[in-house]
Design a protein around this motif. Structure first.
Motif, PDB file in Angstrom:
ATOM      1  N   GLU A  49      -9.693  -6.102  18.094  1.00  0.00           N
ATOM      2  CA  GLU A  49      -9.357  -7.523  18.232  1.00  0.00           C
ATOM      3  C   GLU A  49      -8.017  -7.717  18.942  1.00  0.00           C
ATOM      4  OE1 GLU A  49     -11.226 -10.186  17.066  1.00  0.00           O
ATOM      5  OE2 GLU A  49     -12.797  -9.109  16.000  1.00  0.00           O
ATOM      6  N   VAL A  98     -15.473 -13.930   8.761  1.00  0.00           N
ATOM      7  CA  VAL A  98     -16.424 -14.910   9.270  1.00  0.00           C
ATOM      8  C   VAL A  98     -17.733 -14.156   9.481  1.00  0.00           C
ATOM      9  CG1 VAL A  98     -15.651 -14.534  11.668  1.00  0.00           C
ATOM     10  CG2 VAL A  98     -16.877 -16.620  11.084  1.00  0.00           C
ATOM     11  N   THR A 135     -10.034  -2.714  13.504  1.00  0.00           N
ATOM     12  CA  THR A 135      -9.968  -4.151  13.797  1.00  0.00           C
ATOM     13  C   THR A 135      -8.759  -4.466  14.664  1.00  0.00           C
ATOM     14  OG1 THR A 135     -11.140  -4.717  11.791  1.00  0.00           O
ATOM     15  CG2 THR A 135      -9.720  -6.427  12.716  1.00  0.00           C
ATOM     16  N   SER A 191     -15.246  -1.610   7.469  1.00  0.00           N
ATOM     17  CA  SER A 191     -15.075  -0.289   6.812  1.00  0.00           C
ATOM     18  C   SER A 191     -14.039  -0.384   5.702  1.00  0.00           C
ATOM     19  CB  SER A 191     -14.623   0.771   7.819  1.00  0.00           C
ATOM     20  OG  SER A 191     -15.491   0.825   8.905  1.00  0.00           O
ATOM     21  N   SER A 201      -4.773   3.415   8.677  1.00  0.00           N
ATOM     22  CA  SER A 201      -5.296   4.352   9.677  1.00  0.00           C
ATOM     23  C   SER A 201      -5.295   5.770   9.143  1.00  0.00           C
ATOM     24  CB  SER A 201      -4.440   4.284  10.952  1.00  0.00           C
ATOM     25  OG  SER A 201      -4.839   5.277  11.866  1.00  0.00           O
ATOM     26  N   ALA A 203     -21.109  -9.716  11.430  1.00  0.00           N
ATOM     27  CA  ALA A 203     -19.656  -9.879  11.402  1.00  0.00           C
ATOM     28  C   ALA A 203     -19.064  -9.957  12.794  1.00  0.00           C
ATOM     29  CB  ALA A 203     -19.020  -8.716  10.637  1.00  0.00           C
TER      30      ALA A 203
HETATM   31  N1  LIG Z   1     -16.250 -11.007  10.990  1.00  0.00           N
HETATM   32  C1  LIG Z   1     -15.004 -10.795  10.674  1.00  0.00           C
HETATM   33  O1  LIG Z   1     -14.382 -11.637  10.031  1.00  0.00           O
HETATM   34  C2  LIG Z   1     -14.343  -9.512  11.097  1.00  0.00           C
HETATM   35  C3  LIG Z   1     -13.103  -9.167  10.552  1.00  0.00           C
HETATM   36  C4  LIG Z   1     -12.517  -7.962  10.956  1.00  0.00           C
HETATM   37  C5  LIG Z   1     -13.152  -7.154  11.878  1.00  0.00           C
HETATM   38  N2  LIG Z   1     -14.351  -7.532  12.387  1.00  0.00           N
HETATM   39  C6  LIG Z   1     -15.018  -6.683  13.382  1.00  0.00           C
HETATM   40  O2  LIG Z   1     -15.282  -5.425  12.812  1.00  0.00           O
HETATM   41  C7  LIG Z   1     -15.276  -4.433  13.831  1.00  0.00           C
HETATM   42  C8  LIG Z   1     -14.430  -3.270  13.388  1.00  0.00           C
HETATM   43  O3  LIG Z   1     -15.038  -2.706  12.277  1.00  0.00           O
HETATM   44  P1  LIG Z   1     -14.482  -1.413  11.561  1.00  0.00           P
HETATM   45  O4  LIG Z   1     -15.285  -1.196  10.343  1.00  0.00           O
HETATM   46  O5  LIG Z   1     -14.328  -0.313  12.548  1.00  0.00           O
HETATM   47  O6  LIG Z   1     -13.037  -1.959  11.166  1.00  0.00           O
HETATM   48  P2  LIG Z   1     -11.824  -1.401  10.345  1.00  0.00           P
HETATM   49  O7  LIG Z   1     -12.135  -1.162   8.916  1.00  0.00           O
HETATM   50  O8  LIG Z   1     -10.717  -2.337  10.664  1.00  0.00           O
HETATM   51  O9  LIG Z   1     -11.481  -0.060  11.093  1.00  0.00           O
HETATM   52  C9  LIG Z   1     -11.916   1.198  10.764  1.00  0.00           C
HETATM   53  C10 LIG Z   1     -10.751   2.091  11.078  1.00  0.00           C
HETATM   54  O10 LIG Z   1      -9.613   1.657  10.328  1.00  0.00           O
HETATM   55  C11 LIG Z   1      -9.015   2.724   9.673  1.00  0.00           C
HETATM   56  N3  LIG Z   1      -9.400   2.647   8.276  1.00  0.00           N
HETATM   57  C12 LIG Z   1     -10.111   1.645   7.699  1.00  0.00           C
HETATM   58  N4  LIG Z   1     -10.234   1.894   6.397  1.00  0.00           N
HETATM   59  C13 LIG Z   1      -9.598   3.059   6.173  1.00  0.00           C
HETATM   60  C14 LIG Z   1      -9.368   3.837   5.032  1.00  0.00           C
HETATM   61  N5  LIG Z   1      -9.800   3.434   3.839  1.00  0.00           N
HETATM   62  N6  LIG Z   1      -8.699   4.993   5.144  1.00  0.00           N
HETATM   63  C15 LIG Z   1      -8.203   5.391   6.333  1.00  0.00           C
HETATM   64  N7  LIG Z   1      -8.378   4.686   7.461  1.00  0.00           N
HETATM   65  C16 LIG Z   1      -9.065   3.540   7.372  1.00  0.00           C
HETATM   66  C17 LIG Z   1      -9.530   3.952  10.388  1.00  0.00           C
HETATM   67  O11 LIG Z   1      -8.686   3.999  11.536  1.00  0.00           O
HETATM   68  P3  LIG Z   1      -8.348   5.311  12.388  1.00  0.00           P
HETATM   69  O12 LIG Z   1      -9.525   5.423  13.309  1.00  0.00           O
HETATM   70  O13 LIG Z   1      -7.077   4.939  13.116  1.00  0.00           O
HETATM   71  O14 LIG Z   1      -8.197   6.456  11.472  1.00  0.00           O
HETATM   72  C18 LIG Z   1     -10.944   3.536  10.729  1.00  0.00           C
HETATM   73  O15 LIG Z   1     -11.453   4.272  11.815  1.00  0.00           O
HETATM   74  C19 LIG Z   1     -14.747  -5.097  15.090  1.00  0.00           C
HETATM   75  O16 LIG Z   1     -15.838  -5.365  15.934  1.00  0.00           O
HETATM   76  C20 LIG Z   1     -14.156  -6.385  14.590  1.00  0.00           C
HETATM   77  O17 LIG Z   1     -14.242  -7.395  15.548  1.00  0.00           O
HETATM   78  C21 LIG Z   1     -14.963  -8.676  12.012  1.00  0.00           C
END
Ligand SMILES: NC(=O)c1ccc[n+]([C@@H]2O[C@H](COP(=O)([O-])OP(=O)(O)OC[C@H]3O[C@@H](n4cnc5c(N)ncnc54)[C@H](OP(=O)(O)O)[C@@H]3O)[C@@H](O)[C@H]2O)c1
Length: 231
Positions: A73, A27, A69, A168, A100, A34
């Motif tokens: 979340e 969304v 996430t 990410s 992770s 985001a």
């Molecule tokens: N608007 C929407 O629809 C939506 C959807 C989802 C999330 N969000 C928002 O996005 C924010 C989070 O963003 P984010 O970028 O931090 O989320 P993310 O991609 O879920 O989390 C990043 C973390 O996930 C792991 N990770 C992700 N990709 C990886 C990869 N390729 N290889 C290894 N580990 C990986 C790592 O965890 P470790 O730290 O454990 O190593 C990394 O630190 C929150 O505020 C959430 O509310 C919004």
């Protein structure tokens, strides 16, 4: 517009694919944020987005989510439409796959029999500890080898892949051109600020998408976009 359950099911049906089909669901505000002012995405979506979010889960074999996430979340137990899944010949519930690197997994997810995807050079002690209760897929050195992970999914017949982010993880999958479709709710909100977009990564790409549908709901739009893959 009133959303008919059968029509929504038809609009969001996975295509018949002989490989894992990667659908992502997000969304976003009108200005591309985001997250809302609380740093979460839930406050952006209305009732229709909530319905589609639940439907997409019910239609999937596997739900892939970044650990960020899941932590932000507060991912925990969830329910799916078991009648729908039985009718479609799906397992009673989709498998949750948590991505992770650090392997800091929320306890609530460990209890659910989650599968964890990490790199082959992840902390061996953490992998061993998790491996006592969960299945751990460790593929790729430095970065996760997503082609290998998707092959692993294919072996288990997990062709209906739903990735719920976050930005990410989404950015990495987009960068690798592994996203087959994006389901995007556009919320009728402007936020400004410095919120993340729905995908970010180190290197920009230019991948064209084709609009499959756009439905007006809750003053915003429910959209579905399919990757244009021309030979
Ligand atoms: N608007 C929407 O629809 C939506 C959807 C989802 C999330 N969000 C928002 O996005 C924010 C989070 O963003 P984010 O970028 O931090 O989320 P993310 O991609 O879920 O989390 C990043 C973390 O996930 C792991 N990770 C992700 N990709 C990886 C990869 N390729 N290889 C290894 N580990 C990986 C790592 O965890 P470790 O730290 O454990 O190593 C990394 O630190 C929150 O505020 C959430 O509310 C919004």
């Amino acid at each position: 517009m009133t959303l008919d359950a059968g029509e929504l099911e038809r609009l969001y049906a996975y295509p018949a694919a002989d490989r894992p089909w990667v659908r992502t669901n997000f969304v976003s505000t009108l200005d591309g944020a985001a997250t809302g002012t609380d740093g979460k995405s839930g406050t952006l979506g209305g009732e229709a987005d909530t319905r589609v979010f639940a439907l997409l889960r019910s239609l999937s074999d596997v739900i892939v989510v970044g650990a960020g996430t899941a932590r932000d979340e507060g991912y925990a137990d969830f329910e799916v439409d078991t009648e729908l899944r039985a009718r479609l010949g799906l397992a009673p519930a989709p498998t949750m796959v948590l991505v992770s690197r650090r392997l800091d997994i929320p306890p609530a997810l460990i209890a659910r029999g989650t599968v964890v995807v990490t790199t082959a050079d992840a902390d061996p002690e953490a992998v061993a500890a998790l491996g006592r209760t969960l299945e751990v897929i460790a593929e790729g050195r430095g970065e996760i080898d997503w082609t290998a992970v998707l092959a692993w999914f294919a072996e288990r017949g997990w062709n209906r892949v739903l990735c719920e982010g976050g930005p990410s993880l989404h950015g990495e999958l987009v960068g690798l051109d592994l996203v087959d479709e994006l389901c995007l709710t556009i919320a009728p909100v402007l936020t400004a600020g410095d919120a993340p977009r729905i995908a970010h990564g180190d290197d920009p790409v230019h991948h064209t998408m084709t609009l499959a549908h756009a439905i007006e709901a809750d003053g915003g739009l429910l959209t579905r976009w399919v990757r244009s893959r021309h030979p």
